[in-house]
Design an enzyme around this catalytic site. Structure first.
Site, PDB file in Angstrom:
ATOM      1  N   THR A 349      -2.183  59.879 -62.876  1.00 39.64           N
ATOM      2  CA  THR A 349      -1.186  59.336 -63.817  1.00 39.64           C
ATOM      3  C   THR A 349      -1.693  58.077 -64.517  1.00 39.64           C
ATOM      4  O   THR A 349      -2.734  57.527 -64.185  1.00 39.64           O
ATOM      5  CB  THR A 349       0.135  59.038 -63.084  1.00 39.64           C
ATOM      6  OG1 THR A 349      -0.145  58.295 -61.887  1.00 39.64           O
ATOM      7  CG2 THR A 349       0.850  60.321 -62.710  1.00 39.64           C
ATOM      8  N   ASP A 350      -0.898  57.609 -65.492  1.00 41.11           N
ATOM      9  CA  ASP A 350      -1.255  56.441 -66.312  1.00 41.11           C
ATOM     10  C   ASP A 350      -0.544  55.179 -65.831  1.00 41.11           C
ATOM     11  O   ASP A 350      -0.245  54.295 -66.623  1.00 41.11           O
ATOM     12  CB  ASP A 350      -0.888  56.694 -67.782  1.00 41.11           C
ATOM     13  CG  ASP A 350      -1.486  57.978 -68.311  1.00 41.11           C
ATOM     14  OD1 ASP A 350      -2.677  58.204 -68.058  1.00 41.11           O
ATOM     15  OD2 ASP A 350      -0.764  58.754 -68.942  1.00 41.11           O
ATOM     16  N   SER A 375       1.631  49.764 -65.827  1.00 37.34           N
ATOM     17  CA  SER A 375       1.548  50.790 -66.861  1.00 37.34           C
ATOM     18  C   SER A 375       0.198  50.644 -67.529  1.00 37.34           C
ATOM     19  O   SER A 375      -0.102  49.596 -68.106  1.00 37.34           O
ATOM     20  CB  SER A 375       2.664  50.624 -67.889  1.00 37.34           C
ATOM     21  OG  SER A 375       2.444  51.483 -68.987  1.00 37.34           O
ATOM     22  N   ARG A 376      -0.641  51.688 -67.421  1.00 35.61           N
ATOM     23  CA  ARG A 376      -1.989  51.581 -67.978  1.00 35.61           C
ATOM     24  C   ARG A 376      -1.993  51.727 -69.496  1.00 35.61           C
ATOM     25  O   ARG A 376      -3.011  51.526 -70.133  1.00 35.61           O
ATOM     26  CB  ARG A 376      -2.906  52.616 -67.314  1.00 35.61           C
ATOM     27  CG  ARG A 376      -3.076  52.339 -65.836  1.00 35.61           C
ATOM     28  CD  ARG A 376      -4.119  53.218 -65.171  1.00 35.61           C
ATOM     29  NE  ARG A 376      -4.067  53.003 -63.731  1.00 35.61           N
ATOM     30  CZ  ARG A 376      -3.663  53.897 -62.847  1.00 35.61           C
ATOM     31  NH1 ARG A 376      -3.268  55.079 -63.250  1.00 35.61           N
ATOM     32  NH2 ARG A 376      -3.640  53.619 -61.570  1.00 35.61           N
ATOM     33  N   VAL A 377      -0.852  52.132 -70.068  1.00 38.25           N
ATOM     34  CA  VAL A 377      -0.734  52.140 -71.530  1.00 38.25           C
ATOM     35  C   VAL A 377      -0.295  50.752 -71.988  1.00 38.25           C
ATOM     36  O   VAL A 377      -0.725  50.240 -73.007  1.00 38.25           O
ATOM     37  CB  VAL A 377       0.257  53.230 -71.990  1.00 38.25           C
ATOM     38  CG1 VAL A 377       0.544  53.106 -73.469  1.00 38.25           C
ATOM     39  CG2 VAL A 377      -0.281  54.609 -71.660  1.00 38.25           C
TER      40      VAL A 377
END
Length: 521
Positions: A349-350, A375-377
Protein backbone atom coordinates in the site's frame (compact mmCIF):
# COMPACT_ATOMS: atom_id res chain seq x y z
CA UNK A 1 -4.10 -41.12 -17.34
CA UNK A 2 -6.30 -38.26 -18.55
CA UNK A 3 -8.91 -39.37 -21.02
CA UNK A 4 -10.93 -37.68 -23.74
CA UNK A 5 -14.34 -38.84 -24.71
CA UNK A 6 -15.32 -38.46 -28.36
CA UNK A 7 -18.90 -37.48 -29.07
CA UNK A 8 -20.75 -37.36 -32.41
CA UNK A 9 -23.11 -34.63 -33.58
CA UNK A 10 -25.83 -36.56 -35.41
CA UNK A 11 -28.51 -35.32 -37.74
CA UNK A 12 -31.04 -37.55 -35.98
CA UNK A 13 -32.31 -36.86 -32.47
CA UNK A 14 -32.39 -40.56 -31.52
CA UNK A 15 -29.92 -41.56 -28.84
CA UNK A 16 -27.73 -44.58 -29.64
CA UNK A 17 -27.42 -46.99 -26.68
CA UNK A 18 -23.89 -47.48 -25.38
CA UNK A 19 -23.82 -51.23 -26.09
CA UNK A 20 -24.72 -50.58 -29.77
CA UNK A 21 -21.98 -47.99 -30.24
CA UNK A 22 -19.91 -49.60 -33.02
CA UNK A 23 -17.91 -46.94 -34.84
CA UNK A 24 -17.42 -48.98 -38.08
CA UNK A 25 -21.11 -49.77 -38.51
CA UNK A 26 -22.11 -46.25 -37.54
CA UNK A 27 -19.98 -44.58 -40.24
CA UNK A 28 -22.27 -45.96 -42.98
CA UNK A 29 -25.47 -44.73 -41.35
CA UNK A 30 -24.79 -41.41 -39.55
CA UNK A 31 -23.37 -38.18 -40.90
CA UNK A 32 -21.38 -36.50 -38.11
CA UNK A 33 -18.60 -34.08 -37.23
CA UNK A 34 -16.24 -35.63 -34.66
CA UNK A 35 -15.41 -33.35 -31.67
CA UNK A 36 -13.31 -33.98 -28.57
CA UNK A 37 -14.72 -32.86 -25.24
CA UNK A 38 -12.52 -32.69 -22.14
CA UNK A 39 -14.42 -34.35 -19.31
CA UNK A 40 -13.35 -35.90 -16.04
CA UNK A 41 -14.68 -37.55 -12.94
CA UNK A 42 -14.43 -36.92 -9.22
CA UNK A 43 -11.76 -39.13 -7.65
CA UNK A 44 -11.76 -37.52 -4.19
CA UNK A 45 -13.89 -35.02 -2.31
CA UNK A 46 -13.59 -33.48 1.16
CA UNK A 47 -14.17 -30.11 2.85
CA UNK A 48 -15.43 -28.34 -0.28
CA UNK A 49 -12.44 -29.38 -2.41
CA UNK A 50 -12.80 -31.83 -5.32
CA UNK A 51 -9.94 -33.69 -6.99
CA UNK A 52 -10.88 -34.77 -10.52
CA UNK A 53 -9.10 -36.89 -13.09
CA UNK A 54 -9.21 -35.97 -16.78
CA UNK A 55 -9.94 -32.35 -17.72
CA UNK A 56 -6.54 -32.14 -19.38
CA UNK A 57 -7.56 -29.00 -21.35
CA UNK A 58 -9.03 -27.08 -18.38
CA UNK A 59 -7.76 -23.55 -17.71
CA UNK A 60 -6.69 -22.09 -14.38
CA UNK A 61 -9.58 -20.08 -12.96
CA UNK A 62 -12.15 -21.77 -15.24
CA UNK A 63 -15.61 -22.63 -13.95
CA UNK A 64 -16.40 -26.35 -14.18
CA UNK A 65 -19.72 -28.12 -13.76
CA UNK A 66 -19.99 -31.06 -11.36
CA UNK A 67 -22.83 -33.53 -11.95
CA UNK A 68 -24.66 -30.88 -13.94
CA UNK A 69 -25.81 -29.20 -10.71
CA UNK A 70 -22.85 -27.74 -8.82
CA UNK A 71 -20.12 -25.40 -9.96
CA UNK A 72 -16.48 -25.27 -9.01
CA UNK A 73 -13.35 -23.25 -9.71
CA UNK A 74 -10.29 -25.03 -11.13
CA UNK A 75 -7.28 -23.84 -9.14
CA UNK A 76 -4.67 -26.60 -9.03
CA UNK A 77 -3.60 -27.94 -12.43
CA UNK A 78 -1.51 -31.05 -11.78
CA UNK A 79 -0.14 -33.74 -14.08
CA UNK A 80 -2.85 -36.35 -13.52
CA UNK A 81 -5.58 -34.45 -11.68
CA UNK A 82 -7.19 -31.07 -11.15
CA UNK A 83 -7.89 -29.46 -7.76
CA UNK A 84 -11.32 -27.80 -7.81
CA UNK A 85 -12.85 -25.59 -5.13
CA UNK A 86 -16.64 -25.97 -4.97
CA UNK A 87 -18.58 -22.70 -5.05
CA UNK A 88 -21.74 -22.50 -3.01
CA UNK A 89 -23.43 -25.54 -1.50
CA UNK A 90 -21.31 -28.70 -1.89
CA UNK A 91 -23.80 -31.25 -0.50
CA UNK A 92 -24.44 -34.30 -2.68
CA UNK A 93 -21.09 -34.45 -4.49
CA UNK A 94 -19.63 -37.98 -4.55
CA UNK A 95 -16.75 -39.92 -6.08
CA UNK A 96 -17.48 -40.86 -9.70
CA UNK A 97 -19.52 -37.74 -10.50
CA UNK A 98 -18.93 -36.32 -13.98
CA UNK A 99 -17.00 -33.03 -14.22
CA UNK A 100 -17.30 -30.97 -17.42
CA UNK A 101 -15.72 -27.76 -18.62
CA UNK A 102 -17.77 -24.62 -19.23
CA UNK A 103 -15.02 -22.77 -21.10
CA UNK A 104 -15.78 -19.65 -19.06
CA UNK A 105 -13.15 -17.98 -16.89
CA UNK A 106 -14.65 -16.80 -13.61
CA UNK A 107 -16.59 -13.57 -14.14
CA UNK A 108 -19.70 -11.82 -12.79
CA UNK A 109 -22.54 -9.99 -14.51
CA UNK A 110 -22.83 -6.26 -13.80
CA UNK A 111 -24.77 -3.21 -14.90
CA UNK A 112 -25.60 0.26 -13.58
CA UNK A 113 -28.57 -1.34 -11.77
CA UNK A 114 -26.14 -3.03 -9.35
CA UNK A 115 -25.83 0.24 -7.39
CA UNK A 116 -27.67 -0.01 -4.08
CA UNK A 117 -27.64 -3.82 -4.09
CA UNK A 118 -26.09 -6.50 -1.88
CA UNK A 119 -24.45 -9.34 -3.84
CA UNK A 120 -22.43 -12.43 -3.02
CA UNK A 121 -19.06 -13.52 -4.43
CA UNK A 122 -20.74 -14.89 -7.58
CA UNK A 123 -22.62 -11.65 -8.26
CA UNK A 124 -25.98 -13.06 -7.13
CA UNK A 125 -28.33 -10.70 -5.23
CA UNK A 126 -28.62 -11.28 -1.47
CA UNK A 127 -30.99 -8.49 -0.47
CA UNK A 128 -34.29 -10.09 -1.51
CA UNK A 129 -34.94 -7.48 -4.21
CA UNK A 130 -34.74 -9.93 -7.13
CA UNK A 131 -32.29 -10.10 -10.00
CA UNK A 132 -30.93 -7.02 -11.77
CA UNK A 133 -30.36 -6.79 -15.54
CA UNK A 134 -26.84 -7.70 -16.73
CA UNK A 135 -25.21 -5.64 -19.48
CA UNK A 136 -21.61 -6.85 -19.17
CA UNK A 137 -19.51 -9.65 -17.67
CA UNK A 138 -16.41 -8.56 -15.76
CA UNK A 139 -13.58 -11.03 -15.06
CA UNK A 140 -12.56 -11.44 -11.43
CA UNK A 141 -8.89 -11.86 -12.30
CA UNK A 142 -7.36 -9.21 -14.54
CA UNK A 143 -3.93 -7.73 -15.23
CA UNK A 144 -3.51 -4.35 -13.52
CA UNK A 145 -3.28 -1.27 -15.79
CA UNK A 146 0.28 -0.52 -16.93
CA UNK A 147 2.42 2.43 -15.94
CA UNK A 148 1.71 4.32 -19.17
CA UNK A 149 -2.05 4.12 -18.59
CA UNK A 150 -1.80 5.80 -15.18
CA UNK A 151 -1.29 9.32 -13.92
CA UNK A 152 -0.05 10.60 -10.57
CA UNK A 153 -2.40 10.89 -7.59
CA UNK A 154 -3.27 14.56 -7.12
CA UNK A 155 -7.04 14.79 -6.50
CA UNK A 156 -8.03 14.39 -2.83
CA UNK A 157 -10.58 11.86 -1.65
CA UNK A 158 -12.25 13.62 1.27
CA UNK A 159 -13.15 11.27 4.14
CA UNK A 160 -14.79 13.99 6.24
CA UNK A 161 -12.60 12.91 9.18
CA UNK A 162 -10.42 15.83 10.32
CA UNK A 163 -7.50 13.72 11.58
CA UNK A 164 -7.18 11.94 8.22
CA UNK A 165 -7.85 14.80 5.80
CA UNK A 166 -5.50 17.12 7.72
CA UNK A 167 -2.56 14.81 8.56
CA UNK A 168 -2.84 11.59 6.51
CA UNK A 169 -4.50 12.73 3.27
CA UNK A 170 -5.86 10.14 0.85
CA UNK A 171 -5.89 10.80 -2.90
CA UNK A 172 -8.07 9.27 -5.60
CA UNK A 173 -6.24 6.23 -6.94
CA UNK A 174 -4.31 5.66 -3.71
CA UNK A 175 -4.16 2.49 -1.59
CA UNK A 176 -4.23 3.43 2.11
CA UNK A 177 -4.16 0.65 4.70
CA UNK A 178 -6.31 0.88 7.83
CA UNK A 179 -4.60 -1.26 10.47
CA UNK A 180 -5.11 -1.94 14.16
CA UNK A 181 -6.33 -4.37 16.79
CA UNK A 182 -9.88 -5.63 17.04
CA UNK A 183 -12.49 -3.03 18.11
CA UNK A 184 -10.38 0.06 17.52
CA UNK A 185 -12.69 1.66 14.94
CA UNK A 186 -11.24 0.40 11.62
CA UNK A 187 -14.62 -0.35 10.03
CA UNK A 188 -15.98 2.96 11.35
CA UNK A 189 -13.38 4.90 9.34
CA UNK A 190 -14.32 2.98 6.18
CA UNK A 191 -18.05 3.53 6.70
CA UNK A 192 -17.49 7.21 7.54
CA UNK A 193 -15.50 7.68 4.32
CA UNK A 194 -18.36 6.14 2.30
CA UNK A 195 -20.99 8.31 4.00
CA UNK A 196 -18.94 11.44 3.19
CA UNK A 197 -19.05 10.72 -0.58
CA UNK A 198 -22.72 11.79 -0.86
CA UNK A 199 -21.79 14.93 -2.81
CA UNK A 200 -18.38 13.91 -4.18
CA UNK A 201 -19.52 11.99 -7.31
CA UNK A 202 -17.80 8.78 -6.16
CA UNK A 203 -19.22 5.23 -6.49
CA UNK A 204 -18.48 3.14 -3.38
CA UNK A 205 -18.02 -0.63 -3.00
CA UNK A 206 -17.98 -2.18 0.47
CA UNK A 207 -16.64 -5.75 0.65
CA UNK A 208 -17.58 -7.61 3.86
CA UNK A 209 -15.43 -10.73 4.35
CA UNK A 210 -16.18 -13.23 7.09
CA UNK A 211 -18.66 -11.01 8.93
CA UNK A 212 -21.96 -12.08 10.48
CA UNK A 213 -24.98 -11.67 8.25
CA UNK A 214 -26.51 -9.50 10.99
CA UNK A 215 -23.51 -7.15 10.80
CA UNK A 216 -23.89 -6.84 7.01
CA UNK A 217 -27.61 -6.09 7.44
CA UNK A 218 -26.73 -3.45 10.03
CA UNK A 219 -24.20 -1.87 7.63
CA UNK A 220 -26.85 -1.79 4.90
CA UNK A 221 -29.26 -0.06 7.32
CA UNK A 222 -26.59 2.55 8.19
CA UNK A 223 -26.09 3.30 4.48
CA UNK A 224 -29.86 3.56 3.95
CA UNK A 225 -30.26 5.95 6.89
CA UNK A 226 -27.52 8.25 5.57
CA UNK A 227 -28.61 8.02 1.92
CA UNK A 228 -25.31 6.31 1.02
CA UNK A 229 -26.97 3.25 -0.55
CA UNK A 230 -27.79 5.43 -3.57
CA UNK A 231 -24.14 5.20 -4.68
CA UNK A 232 -22.89 2.06 -2.85
CA UNK A 233 -22.67 -1.67 -3.65
CA UNK A 234 -22.15 -4.22 -0.85
CA UNK A 235 -20.35 -7.50 -1.60
CA UNK A 236 -20.92 -9.98 1.20
CA UNK A 237 -19.14 -13.27 1.92
CA UNK A 238 -20.35 -13.95 5.45
CA UNK A 239 -18.81 -16.16 8.12
CA UNK A 240 -21.24 -18.96 7.23
CA UNK A 241 -20.16 -18.95 3.57
CA UNK A 242 -17.44 -21.28 2.30
CA UNK A 243 -13.74 -20.36 2.29
CA UNK A 244 -13.90 -20.23 -1.52
CA UNK A 245 -16.56 -17.51 -1.44
CA UNK A 246 -14.62 -15.51 1.16
CA UNK A 247 -11.52 -15.87 -1.02
CA UNK A 248 -13.36 -14.57 -4.12
CA UNK A 249 -15.25 -11.68 -2.45
CA UNK A 250 -12.55 -8.94 -2.80
CA UNK A 251 -12.04 -9.82 -6.47
CA UNK A 252 -15.81 -9.62 -7.02
CA UNK A 253 -15.87 -6.16 -5.44
CA UNK A 254 -12.95 -5.09 -7.61
CA UNK A 255 -14.65 -6.42 -10.76
CA UNK A 256 -17.67 -4.21 -9.92
CA UNK A 257 -15.34 -1.24 -9.29
CA UNK A 258 -13.57 -1.78 -12.64
CA UNK A 259 -16.93 -1.74 -14.44
CA UNK A 260 -17.42 1.87 -13.27
CA UNK A 261 -13.72 2.68 -13.79
CA UNK A 262 -14.15 1.85 -17.48
CA UNK A 263 -16.88 4.50 -17.59
CA UNK A 264 -14.36 7.09 -16.35
CA UNK A 265 -15.85 7.29 -12.85
CA UNK A 266 -14.10 7.54 -9.48
CA UNK A 267 -14.62 4.54 -7.20
CA UNK A 268 -13.85 3.95 -3.52
CA UNK A 269 -13.54 0.31 -2.41
CA UNK A 270 -13.25 -0.88 1.21
CA UNK A 271 -11.95 -4.41 1.91
CA UNK A 272 -13.19 -5.37 5.38
CA UNK A 273 -10.99 -7.19 6.08
CA UNK A 274 -8.03 -8.78 4.28
CA UNK A 275 -6.87 -10.70 7.37
CA UNK A 276 -9.92 -12.97 7.02
CA UNK A 277 -9.32 -13.08 3.27
CA UNK A 278 -5.78 -14.40 3.82
CA UNK A 279 -7.11 -16.97 6.30
CA UNK A 280 -9.68 -18.22 3.78
CA UNK A 281 -6.94 -18.54 1.15
CA UNK A 282 -4.75 -20.40 3.62
CA UNK A 283 -7.60 -22.85 4.28
CA UNK A 284 -8.14 -23.46 0.55
CA UNK A 285 -4.41 -23.84 -0.11
CA UNK A 286 -3.90 -26.37 2.67
CA UNK A 287 -6.90 -28.40 1.45
CA UNK A 288 -5.40 -28.33 -2.06
CA UNK A 289 -2.16 -29.72 -0.56
CA UNK A 290 -0.13 -26.65 -1.44
CA UNK A 291 3.01 -26.45 0.73
CA UNK A 292 2.76 -23.94 3.57
CA UNK A 293 5.42 -21.49 4.69
CA UNK A 294 5.55 -18.80 7.34
CA UNK A 295 2.62 -18.88 9.84
CA UNK A 296 1.16 -21.75 7.75
CA UNK A 297 0.36 -19.39 4.86
CA UNK A 298 1.29 -20.55 1.34
CA UNK A 299 4.21 -18.85 -0.37
CA UNK A 300 2.03 -16.94 -2.84
CA UNK A 301 -0.12 -15.18 -0.22
CA UNK A 302 1.80 -11.94 -0.97
CA UNK A 303 0.84 -12.28 -4.64
CA UNK A 304 -2.77 -12.84 -3.54
CA UNK A 305 -2.99 -9.31 -2.13
CA UNK A 306 -0.57 -7.57 -4.51
CA UNK A 307 -2.52 -8.55 -7.62
CA UNK A 308 -5.66 -7.29 -5.86
CA UNK A 309 -4.33 -3.93 -4.68
CA UNK A 310 -2.22 -3.16 -7.78
CA UNK A 311 -5.46 -2.84 -9.74
CA UNK A 312 -6.31 0.28 -7.73
CA UNK A 313 -5.10 3.21 -9.82
CA UNK A 314 -5.83 6.59 -11.35
CA UNK A 315 -6.01 6.40 -15.14
CA UNK A 316 -4.94 9.19 -17.46
CA UNK A 317 -7.29 11.07 -19.80
CA UNK A 318 -6.53 8.77 -22.77
CA UNK A 319 -7.82 5.80 -20.76
CA UNK A 320 -10.94 7.47 -19.37
CA UNK A 321 -9.51 9.36 -16.39
CA UNK A 322 -11.31 7.26 -13.75
CA UNK A 323 -9.83 6.00 -10.51
CA UNK A 324 -10.14 3.23 -7.93
CA UNK A 325 -9.15 4.16 -4.38
CA UNK A 326 -8.63 1.12 -2.15
CA UNK A 327 -8.87 1.16 1.65
CA UNK A 328 -7.91 -2.36 2.79
CA UNK A 329 -8.40 -3.19 6.47
CA UNK A 330 -6.02 -5.47 8.40
CA UNK A 331 -6.56 -6.70 11.94
CA UNK A 332 -3.49 -7.04 14.14
CA UNK A 333 -3.03 -9.14 17.26
CA UNK A 334 -1.74 -7.22 20.32
CA UNK A 335 -0.48 -4.32 18.14
CA UNK A 336 1.90 -6.65 16.29
CA UNK A 337 2.45 -4.92 12.95
CA UNK A 338 5.46 -7.15 12.27
CA UNK A 339 3.31 -10.25 11.64
CA UNK A 340 3.26 -11.82 8.19
CA UNK A 341 0.04 -10.47 6.67
CA UNK A 342 0.34 -6.91 8.13
CA UNK A 343 3.91 -6.50 6.80
CA UNK A 344 2.85 -7.87 3.42
CA UNK A 345 0.00 -5.40 3.00
CA UNK A 346 2.00 -2.47 4.44
CA UNK A 347 4.61 -3.05 1.72
CA UNK A 348 1.96 -3.12 -1.04
CA UNK A 349 0.00 0.00 0.00
CA UNK A 350 0.84 3.72 -0.23
CA UNK A 351 0.66 4.34 3.52
CA UNK A 352 -1.25 3.28 6.58
CA UNK A 353 -3.64 4.68 9.17
CA UNK A 354 -2.61 2.98 12.42
CA UNK A 355 -5.29 2.75 15.11
CA UNK A 356 -4.11 2.15 18.66
CA UNK A 357 -6.11 0.32 21.34
CA UNK A 358 -4.66 2.46 24.17
CA UNK A 359 -5.80 5.69 22.49
CA UNK A 360 -9.23 4.17 21.84
CA UNK A 361 -9.59 3.12 25.47
CA UNK A 362 -8.52 6.59 26.57
CA UNK A 363 -11.50 8.03 24.66
CA UNK A 364 -9.65 9.33 21.60
CA UNK A 365 -11.87 8.52 18.62
CA UNK A 366 -10.72 8.05 15.91
CA UNK A 367 -7.80 6.42 17.75
CA UNK A 368 -5.16 7.34 15.16
CA UNK A 369 -1.53 7.07 16.20
CA UNK A 370 -0.10 10.10 14.42
CA UNK A 371 3.50 8.93 14.76
CA UNK A 372 3.01 5.54 13.08
CA UNK A 373 0.46 6.64 10.48
CA UNK A 374 1.71 7.91 7.14
CA UNK A 375 0.53 8.74 3.63
CA UNK A 376 3.21 8.17 1.00
CA UNK A 377 1.28 10.38 -1.43
CA UNK A 378 1.16 13.09 1.22
CA UNK A 379 0.15 16.67 0.57
CA UNK A 380 0.15 16.10 -3.21
CA UNK A 381 -3.43 14.89 -2.66
CA UNK A 382 -4.50 17.61 -0.26
CA UNK A 383 -6.55 20.77 -0.68
CA UNK A 384 -4.29 23.80 -0.31
CA UNK A 385 -6.52 25.38 2.35
CA UNK A 386 -6.13 22.35 4.63
CA UNK A 387 -2.39 22.22 3.87
CA UNK A 388 -2.11 25.88 4.96
CA UNK A 389 -3.80 25.42 8.33
CA UNK A 390 -2.57 21.90 9.15
CA UNK A 391 0.98 22.08 7.83
CA UNK A 392 2.72 21.66 11.20
CA UNK A 393 -0.14 19.89 12.95
CA UNK A 394 1.29 16.36 12.76
CA UNK A 395 4.65 17.41 14.17
CA UNK A 396 3.01 19.51 16.91
CA UNK A 397 0.83 16.60 17.99
CA UNK A 398 3.75 14.17 18.07
CA UNK A 399 5.71 16.64 20.24
CA UNK A 400 2.68 17.18 22.50
CA UNK A 401 2.27 13.46 23.17
CA UNK A 402 5.98 13.12 24.01
CA UNK A 403 5.73 16.13 26.35
CA UNK A 404 2.49 14.81 27.85
CA UNK A 405 4.18 11.53 28.80
CA UNK A 406 7.08 13.47 30.35
CA UNK A 407 4.80 15.90 32.22
CA UNK A 408 3.10 13.07 34.11
CA UNK A 409 6.25 12.65 36.19
CA UNK A 410 6.79 16.33 36.92
CA UNK A 411 4.74 18.57 39.16
CA UNK A 412 6.68 21.78 38.49
CA UNK A 413 6.33 22.88 34.85
CA UNK A 414 7.51 26.19 33.42
CA UNK A 415 5.06 28.55 31.73
CA UNK A 416 6.20 27.74 28.20
CA UNK A 417 5.75 23.98 28.71
CA UNK A 418 2.29 24.52 30.21
CA UNK A 419 1.31 26.65 27.20
CA UNK A 420 2.53 23.96 24.77
CA UNK A 421 0.58 21.30 26.66
CA UNK A 422 -2.60 23.42 26.74
CA UNK A 423 -2.35 24.05 22.98
CA UNK A 424 -1.76 20.34 22.30
CA UNK A 425 -4.75 19.34 24.43
CA UNK A 426 -7.01 21.61 22.38
CA UNK A 427 -5.64 20.47 19.00
CA UNK A 428 -6.09 16.89 20.20
CA UNK A 429 -9.63 17.67 21.35
CA UNK A 430 -10.54 19.16 17.97
CA UNK A 431 -9.50 15.90 16.26
CA UNK A 432 -12.07 13.90 18.24
CA UNK A 433 -14.98 13.19 15.96
CA UNK A 434 -17.90 10.78 15.59
CA UNK A 435 -17.41 8.42 12.63
CA UNK A 436 -20.91 9.20 11.30
CA UNK A 437 -20.48 12.97 11.60
CA UNK A 438 -18.26 13.94 8.66
CA UNK A 439 -17.30 17.57 8.07
CA UNK A 440 -16.95 19.31 4.73
CA UNK A 441 -13.57 20.64 3.65
CA UNK A 442 -14.50 24.24 4.51
CA UNK A 443 -15.81 23.26 7.97
CA UNK A 444 -12.58 21.34 8.69
CA UNK A 445 -10.46 24.33 7.65
CA UNK A 446 -12.30 26.74 9.95
CA UNK A 447 -12.15 24.43 13.00
CA UNK A 448 -8.47 23.48 12.56
CA UNK A 449 -7.63 27.16 11.94
CA UNK A 450 -9.06 28.04 15.35
CA UNK A 451 -7.04 25.31 17.08
CA UNK A 452 -3.62 25.88 15.49
CA UNK A 453 -3.83 29.71 15.71
CA UNK A 454 -4.39 29.52 19.49
CA UNK A 455 -7.96 30.84 19.33
CA UNK A 456 -9.13 27.90 21.44
CA UNK A 457 -6.58 28.47 24.21
CA UNK A 458 -9.23 30.24 26.30
CA UNK A 459 -11.87 27.51 25.73
CA UNK A 460 -12.34 25.01 28.56
CA UNK A 461 -10.90 21.59 27.77
CA UNK A 462 -14.12 19.68 28.47
CA UNK A 463 -16.17 22.08 26.28
CA UNK A 464 -14.15 21.76 23.04
CA UNK A 465 -16.58 19.33 21.38
CA UNK A 466 -19.60 21.51 22.23
CA UNK A 467 -17.72 24.63 21.14
CA UNK A 468 -16.99 23.04 17.74
CA UNK A 469 -20.60 21.97 17.14
CA UNK A 470 -21.95 25.42 18.07
CA UNK A 471 -19.26 27.22 16.06
CA UNK A 472 -20.01 25.25 12.86
CA UNK A 473 -23.73 26.04 13.28
CA UNK A 474 -22.89 29.71 13.83
CA UNK A 475 -20.81 29.83 10.62
CA UNK A 476 -23.62 28.33 8.55
CA UNK A 477 -26.11 30.77 10.05
CA UNK A 478 -24.04 33.97 9.94
CA UNK A 479 -21.02 33.42 7.66
CA UNK A 480 -22.18 31.05 4.90
CA UNK A 481 -20.50 33.24 2.28
CA UNK A 482 -17.17 32.71 4.07
CA UNK A 483 -17.59 28.91 3.87
CA UNK A 484 -18.64 29.15 0.22
CA UNK A 485 -15.55 31.22 -0.62
CA UNK A 486 -13.22 28.66 1.03
CA UNK A 487 -14.99 25.85 -0.88
CA UNK A 488 -14.67 27.69 -4.18
CA UNK A 489 -11.09 28.97 -3.87
CA UNK A 490 -9.72 26.01 -1.84
CA UNK A 491 -7.04 28.23 -0.33
CA UNK A 492 -6.75 30.94 2.32
CA UNK A 493 -5.51 34.47 1.60
CA UNK A 494 -4.89 37.31 4.06
CA UNK A 495 -8.46 38.55 3.73
CA UNK A 496 -9.95 35.13 4.54
CA UNK A 497 -7.54 34.68 7.44
CA UNK A 498 -8.62 38.01 8.90
CA UNK A 499 -12.34 37.29 8.46
CA UNK A 500 -11.99 33.84 10.02
CA UNK A 501 -10.16 35.25 13.03
CA UNK A 502 -12.78 37.96 13.49
CA UNK A 503 -15.64 35.40 13.24
CA UNK A 504 -14.05 33.19 15.93
CA UNK A 505 -13.44 36.15 18.28
CA UNK A 506 -17.06 37.34 17.89
CA UNK A 507 -18.34 33.81 18.51
CA UNK A 508 -16.20 33.44 21.66
CA UNK A 509 -17.53 36.75 23.02
CA UNK A 510 -21.11 35.59 22.36
CA UNK A 511 -20.57 32.32 24.25
CA UNK A 512 -18.81 32.92 27.57
CA UNK A 513 -20.12 29.55 28.83
CA UNK A 514 -17.38 27.81 26.79
CA UNK A 515 -14.58 30.04 28.12
CA UNK A 516 -12.17 29.62 31.03
CA UNK A 517 -13.25 32.00 33.80
CA UNK A 518 -10.73 34.75 34.33
CA UNK A 519 -9.28 35.03 37.80
CA UNK A 520 -10.47 38.09 39.75
CA UNK A 521 -7.50 39.92 41.30
Amino acid sequence: MPTKKTTAKTTKKTKIPQQMFDLTALLDKVEFVPTAESVGEVIAYADGVVRASGLDDVQAGEIVEISGKKFGLALNLEENSVGIVVMGDSMGIKVGDLVTRTGRILSIGVSDSIIGRVINSLGQPQDGKGFFPITQYMPLEKIAPGVMARQSVSVPLQTGIKAIDAMIPIGRGQRELIIGDRSTGKTAIGLGAIINQHDQDVICVYVAIGQKRAAVAQTMKIFEDHGALDYTIIVSASASDSAAEQFLAPYTGLAVAEYFLEQGKDVLIIYDDLSKHAQAYREISLLLRRPSGREAYPGDVFYLHSRLLERACRLNKEHGGGSITALPIIETQANDVSAYIPTNVISITDGQIYLEADLFNAGMKPAINVGLSVSRVGSAAQVKAIKQVAGTMKLDLAQFRELQAFAQFSSDLDERTKKTLDRGIRVNGVLRQGWDDPLSMAEQVTVIFAAVKGLLDTVREEMIQKWEASYVEYLHASHQTLLDKITAEQKLDDDLNKKLQEAIEVFNNLHPEFMIEKEVK
